[in-house]
Scaffold this motif. Structure first.
Motif, PDB file in Angstrom:
ATOM      1  N   ARG A  24       0.849  -1.199   0.000  1.00 56.93           N
ATOM      2  CA  ARG A  24       0.000   0.000   0.000  1.00 56.93           C
ATOM      3  C   ARG A  24       0.877   1.239   0.000  1.00 56.93           C
ATOM      4  NH1 ARG A  24      -4.712  -2.083   3.972  1.00 56.93           N
ATOM      5  NH2 ARG A  24      -5.735  -3.304   2.372  1.00 56.93           N
ATOM      6  N   TYR A  25       0.523   2.155  -0.864  1.00 56.96           N
ATOM      7  CA  TYR A  25       1.232   3.425  -1.002  1.00 56.96           C
ATOM      8  C   TYR A  25       0.354   4.500  -0.373  1.00 56.96           C
ATOM      9  CZ  TYR A  25       2.324   7.758  -3.506  1.00 56.96           C
ATOM     10  OH  TYR A  25       2.588   9.059  -3.830  1.00 56.96           O
ATOM     11  N   MET A  26       0.873   5.164   0.650  1.00 63.31           N
ATOM     12  CA  MET A  26       0.095   6.172   1.371  1.00 63.31           C
ATOM     13  C   MET A  26       0.857   7.489   1.319  1.00 63.31           C
ATOM     14  SD  MET A  26      -0.983   3.638   4.459  1.00 63.31           S
ATOM     15  CE  MET A  26      -2.238   4.686   5.167  1.00 63.31           C
ATOM     16  N   ASP A  27       0.192   8.511   0.781  1.00 65.88           N
ATOM     17  CA  ASP A  27       0.848   9.791   0.565  1.00 65.88           C
ATOM     18  C   ASP A  27      -0.133  10.913   0.865  1.00 65.88           C
ATOM     19  OD1 ASP A  27       2.284  11.978  -0.358  1.00 65.88           O
ATOM     20  OD2 ASP A  27       2.934  10.979  -2.192  1.00 65.88           O
ATOM     21  N   SER A  28       0.252  11.803   1.755  1.00 68.82           N
ATOM     22  CA  SER A  28      -0.632  12.906   2.159  1.00 68.82           C
ATOM     23  C   SER A  28      -0.525  14.114   1.236  1.00 68.82           C
ATOM     24  CB  SER A  28      -0.296  13.347   3.585  1.00 68.82           C
ATOM     25  OG  SER A  28       1.014  13.890   3.631  1.00 68.82           O
ATOM     26  N   PHE A  29       0.377  14.056   0.267  1.00 68.22           N
ATOM     27  CA  PHE A  29       0.556  15.195  -0.650  1.00 68.22           C
ATOM     28  C   PHE A  29       1.040  14.656  -1.993  1.00 68.22           C
ATOM     29  CE2 PHE A  29       2.811  19.238  -1.893  1.00 68.22           C
ATOM     30  CZ  PHE A  29       1.667  19.997  -2.018  1.00 68.22           C
ATOM     31  N   LYS A  30       0.115  14.097  -2.736  1.00 72.62           N
ATOM     32  CA  LYS A  30       0.479  13.405  -3.967  1.00 72.62           C
ATOM     33  C   LYS A  30       0.997  14.328  -5.061  1.00 72.62           C
ATOM     34  CE  LYS A  30      -2.254   9.361  -3.168  1.00 72.62           C
ATOM     35  NZ  LYS A  30      -3.261   8.452  -3.627  1.00 72.62           N
ATOM     36  N   ARG A  31       0.803  15.625  -4.907  1.00 77.04           N
ATOM     37  CA  ARG A  31       1.285  16.554  -5.919  1.00 77.04           C
ATOM     38  C   ARG A  31       2.758  16.923  -5.705  1.00 77.04           C
ATOM     39  NH1 ARG A  31      -3.316  18.067  -3.686  1.00 77.04           N
ATOM     40  NH2 ARG A  31      -2.320  19.665  -2.452  1.00 77.04           N
ATOM     41  N   CYS A  32       3.375  16.397  -4.666  1.00 74.24           N
ATOM     42  CA  CYS A  32       4.719  16.812  -4.275  1.00 74.24           C
ATOM     43  C   CYS A  32       5.796  16.419  -5.287  1.00 74.24           C
ATOM     44  CB  CYS A  32       5.045  16.228  -2.905  1.00 74.24           C
ATOM     45  SG  CYS A  32       6.642  16.721  -2.275  1.00 74.24           S
ATOM     46  N   THR A  33       5.836  15.197  -5.718  1.00 69.88           N
ATOM     47  CA  THR A  33       6.808  14.732  -6.713  1.00 69.88           C
ATOM     48  C   THR A  33       6.076  13.860  -7.715  1.00 69.88           C
ATOM     49  OG1 THR A  33       7.354  12.790  -5.390  1.00 69.88           O
ATOM     50  CG2 THR A  33       8.750  14.730  -5.088  1.00 69.88           C
ATOM     51  N   SER A  34       6.710  13.575  -8.799  1.00 72.96           N
ATOM     52  CA  SER A  34       6.038  12.787  -9.828  1.00 72.96           C
ATOM     53  C   SER A  34       5.850  11.339  -9.379  1.00 72.96           C
ATOM     54  CB  SER A  34       6.834  12.826 -11.135  1.00 72.96           C
ATOM     55  OG  SER A  34       7.967  12.008 -11.035  1.00 72.96           O
ATOM     56  N   SER A  75      -1.612  -1.028  -4.142  1.00 73.68           N
ATOM     57  CA  SER A  75      -2.831  -0.229  -4.005  1.00 73.68           C
ATOM     58  C   SER A  75      -2.505   1.126  -3.404  1.00 73.68           C
ATOM     59  CB  SER A  75      -3.859  -0.959  -3.136  1.00 73.68           C
ATOM     60  OG  SER A  75      -3.386  -1.071  -1.812  1.00 73.68           O
ATOM     61  N   GLU A  76      -3.395   2.064  -3.678  1.00 75.73           N
ATOM     62  CA  GLU A  76      -3.299   3.416  -3.127  1.00 75.73           C
ATOM     63  C   GLU A  76      -4.607   3.729  -2.419  1.00 75.73           C
ATOM     64  OE1 GLU A  76      -1.820   6.643  -5.642  1.00 75.73           O
ATOM     65  OE2 GLU A  76      -1.312   5.114  -7.132  1.00 75.73           O
ATOM     66  N   PRO A  77      -4.710   3.397  -1.136  1.00 72.44           N
ATOM     67  CA  PRO A  77      -5.951   3.731  -0.442  1.00 72.44           C
ATOM     68  C   PRO A  77      -6.130   5.243  -0.390  1.00 72.44           C
ATOM     69  CG  PRO A  77      -4.305   2.891   1.102  1.00 72.44           C
ATOM     70  CD  PRO A  77      -3.739   2.759  -0.270  1.00 72.44           C
ATOM     71  N   THR A  78      -7.371   5.662  -0.401  1.00 71.11           N
ATOM     72  CA  THR A  78      -7.672   7.087  -0.292  1.00 71.11           C
ATOM     73  C   THR A  78      -7.359   7.542   1.118  1.00 71.11           C
ATOM     74  OG1 THR A  78      -9.421   6.860  -1.930  1.00 71.11           O
ATOM     75  CG2 THR A  78      -9.483   8.815  -0.528  1.00 71.11           C
ATOM     76  N   VAL A  79      -6.485   8.531   1.216  1.00 68.92           N
ATOM     77  CA  VAL A  79      -6.102   9.072   2.518  1.00 68.92           C
ATOM     78  C   VAL A  79      -6.280  10.589   2.476  1.00 68.92           C
ATOM     79  CG1 VAL A  79      -4.473   7.200   3.056  1.00 68.92           C
ATOM     80  CG2 VAL A  79      -3.653   9.240   1.873  1.00 68.92           C
ATOM     81  N   PRO A  80      -6.504  11.209   3.643  1.00 71.37           N
ATOM     82  CA  PRO A  80      -6.631  12.669   3.662  1.00 71.37           C
ATOM     83  C   PRO A  80      -5.376  13.323   3.100  1.00 71.37           C
ATOM     84  CG  PRO A  80      -7.217  11.710   5.790  1.00 71.37           C
ATOM     85  CD  PRO A  80      -6.630  10.614   4.965  1.00 71.37           C
ATOM     86  N   GLN A  81      -5.561  14.455   2.461  1.00 70.78           N
ATOM     87  CA  GLN A  81      -4.443  15.192   1.882  1.00 70.78           C
ATOM     88  C   GLN A  81      -4.148  16.438   2.723  1.00 70.78           C
ATOM     89  OE1 GLN A  81      -2.749  14.205  -1.395  1.00 70.78           O
ATOM     90  NE2 GLN A  81      -3.522  12.499  -0.173  1.00 70.78           N
ATOM     91  N   GLN A  82      -2.859  16.703   2.917  1.00 71.99           N
ATOM     92  CA  GLN A  82      -2.462  17.884   3.665  1.00 71.99           C
ATOM     93  C   GLN A  82      -2.600  19.120   2.790  1.00 71.99           C
ATOM     94  OE1 GLN A  82       1.600  16.357   4.143  1.00 71.99           O
ATOM     95  NE2 GLN A  82       2.322  18.321   3.407  1.00 71.99           N
TER      96      GLN A  82
END
Length: 154
Positions: A24-34, A75-82
């Motif tokens: 599982r890939y969890m990222d609170s700021f998916k726009r940060c890097t490609s 998978s990329e579960p939906t997580v809150p974004q900062q």
């Protein structure tokens, strides 16, 4: 297996679940890097983990030999974004690792002043910190000093 990753001044987390064969890939700021760069780093980490757990010194039980994390379901579960101007990505990763243990991946989390302070207090007061008693004594002494000053000012 929790793997916090720091890439381009940003923290994100991958969780390798041996029982269910998932990554599982969890990222609170998916726009940060490609995503291409993140996926490359994730693949490198999974390859390293495969080599690590297959080493004879890691585990003597045959169930951990020849694990192929790179073939696990991604998978990329939906997580809150900062927020865009926030630098809380490290707090998010720490919260996910702490809370994931208790409630599972799909629990909605909130990072705020309370969660930041709770994490700081946990890091200071847990058994693994050899200076926790000294820190507690200093905090109590400081509190008592402030209370005495408050009483004198009234």
């Amino acid at each position: 297996i929790f793997v916090p990753i720091h890439l381009n001044d940003h923290w994100f987390l991958i969780v390798v679940n041996l029982l269910y064969g998932t990554v599982r890939y969890m990222d609170s700021f998916k726009r940060c890097t490609s995503m291409i760069e993140r996926k490359r780093v994730i693949d490198d980490v999974l390859t390293y983990l495969e080599k690590f757990v297959s080493d004879k010194n890691f585990q003597e039980t045959p169930s951990h030999k020849n694990l192929q994390f790179s073939k696990y379901k991604f998978s990329e579960p939906t997580v809150p974004q900062q927020k865009a101007n926030s630098n809380d990505c490290g707090i998010w990763v720490a919260e996910w690792m702490i809370l994931n243990h208790y409630w599972g991946v799909n629990k909605p989390w909130i990072v705020n002043d309370y969660s930041r302070m709770r994490l700081a207090v946990d890091l200071v007061y847990k058994w693994h910190n050899p200076k926790r008693d000294m820190i507690k004594e200093l905090a109590v002494a400081d509190w008592n000093k402030k209370m005495q000053q408050s009483v004198l000012q009234t």
